[in-house]
Scaffold this active site. Structure first.
Site, PDB file in Angstrom:
ATOM      1  CG  ASP A 185      -0.109 -45.055 -13.311  1.00  0.00           C
ATOM      2  OD1 ASP A 185       0.984 -45.642 -13.243  1.00  0.00           O
ATOM      3  OD2 ASP A 185      -0.468 -44.383 -14.315  1.00  0.00           O
ATOM      4  CB  ILE A 186      -1.236 -39.781 -14.126  1.00  0.00           C
ATOM      5  CG1 ILE A 186      -1.990 -38.485 -14.353  1.00  0.00           C
ATOM      6  CG2 ILE A 186      -0.394 -40.149 -15.327  1.00  0.00           C
ATOM      7  CD1 ILE A 186      -1.101 -37.265 -14.393  1.00  0.00           C
ATOM      8  CB  VAL A 191       8.834 -42.692 -14.029  1.00  0.00           C
ATOM      9  CG1 VAL A 191       9.290 -41.799 -12.868  1.00  0.00           C
ATOM     10  CG2 VAL A 191       7.682 -42.031 -14.776  1.00  0.00           C
ATOM     11  CG  ASN A 223       7.553 -52.115 -16.186  1.00  0.00           C
ATOM     12  OD1 ASN A 223       7.372 -53.315 -16.345  1.00  0.00           O
ATOM     13  ND2 ASN A 223       6.553 -51.233 -16.251  1.00  0.00           N
ATOM     14  CG  HIS A 260       3.225 -50.308 -12.306  1.00  0.00           C
ATOM     15  ND1 HIS A 260       2.629 -49.287 -13.017  1.00  0.00           N
ATOM     16  CD2 HIS A 260       4.529 -50.287 -12.659  1.00  0.00           C
ATOM     17  CE1 HIS A 260       3.542 -48.678 -13.766  1.00  0.00           C
ATOM     18  NE2 HIS A 260       4.700 -49.272 -13.572  1.00  0.00           N
ATOM     19  CG  HIS A 296       7.536 -46.855 -10.594  1.00  0.00           C
ATOM     20  ND1 HIS A 296       8.613 -46.253 -11.213  1.00  0.00           N
ATOM     21  CD2 HIS A 296       6.786 -47.394 -11.583  1.00  0.00           C
ATOM     22  CE1 HIS A 296       8.519 -46.422 -12.511  1.00  0.00           C
ATOM     23  NE2 HIS A 296       7.409 -47.121 -12.773  1.00  0.00           N
TER      24      HIS A 296
END
Ligand code: 5GP
Ligand code: ZN
Length: 114
Positions: A30-31, A96, A87, A102, A100
């Site tokens: 993750d950025i 986004v 989420n 996390h 995905h």
């Protein structure tokens, strides 16, 4: 989807620190990490939200979780523990719109989901 950030990462059109890849999923940093370990597990195909999941995606979603488990073990956080979060839509803070998971760990995590 052409204008989807995670489709672009999956197609290597956008840079990301990819730590795992197979035919169906990729995993990258993750950025903006929320913990010492914060990876994102995404399917290569575009599914916008969990609400868009169909019967055909059941195996793929299971594969995402199984991949998370393997990555957690490889990174040495399996025994201490970690959190897997998906989420869905605005109230959950999804920003986004390509599903995905996390994978978050590497420290003791508090629990304030609300
Ligand atoms: P969401 O809130 O949608 O569940 O989480 C999206 C996550 O994607 C956030 O944790 C955010 O830091 C991460 N993210 C957003 N843009 C990028 C990007 O360009 N590259 C990477 N590696 N992660 C990103
Ligand atoms: Zn996408």
């Amino acid at each position: 989807m052409d204008n989807c950030l995670f489709c672009q990462i999956a197609k290597k059109e956008m840079p990301a620190n990819i730590i795992y890849e197979d035919d169906d999923v990729i995993v990258f940093d993750d950025i903006h990490p929320k913990a010492p370990i914060h990876k994102l597990i995404i399917p290569k195909i575009h599914i916008a939200t969990i609400n868009d999941m169909t019967h055909e995606h059941k195996e793929l979603l299971g594969h995402m979780i199984h991949t998370a488990k393997k990555i957690a073990k490889k990174l040495g956080i399996a025994d201490n523990g970690y959190r897997l979060i998906m989420n869905c839509n605005t109230d959950a803070g999804q920003v986004v719109f390509h599903i995905h998971a996390h994978l978050i760990g590497g420290r003791s995590l508090d629990w304030h989901p609300g």
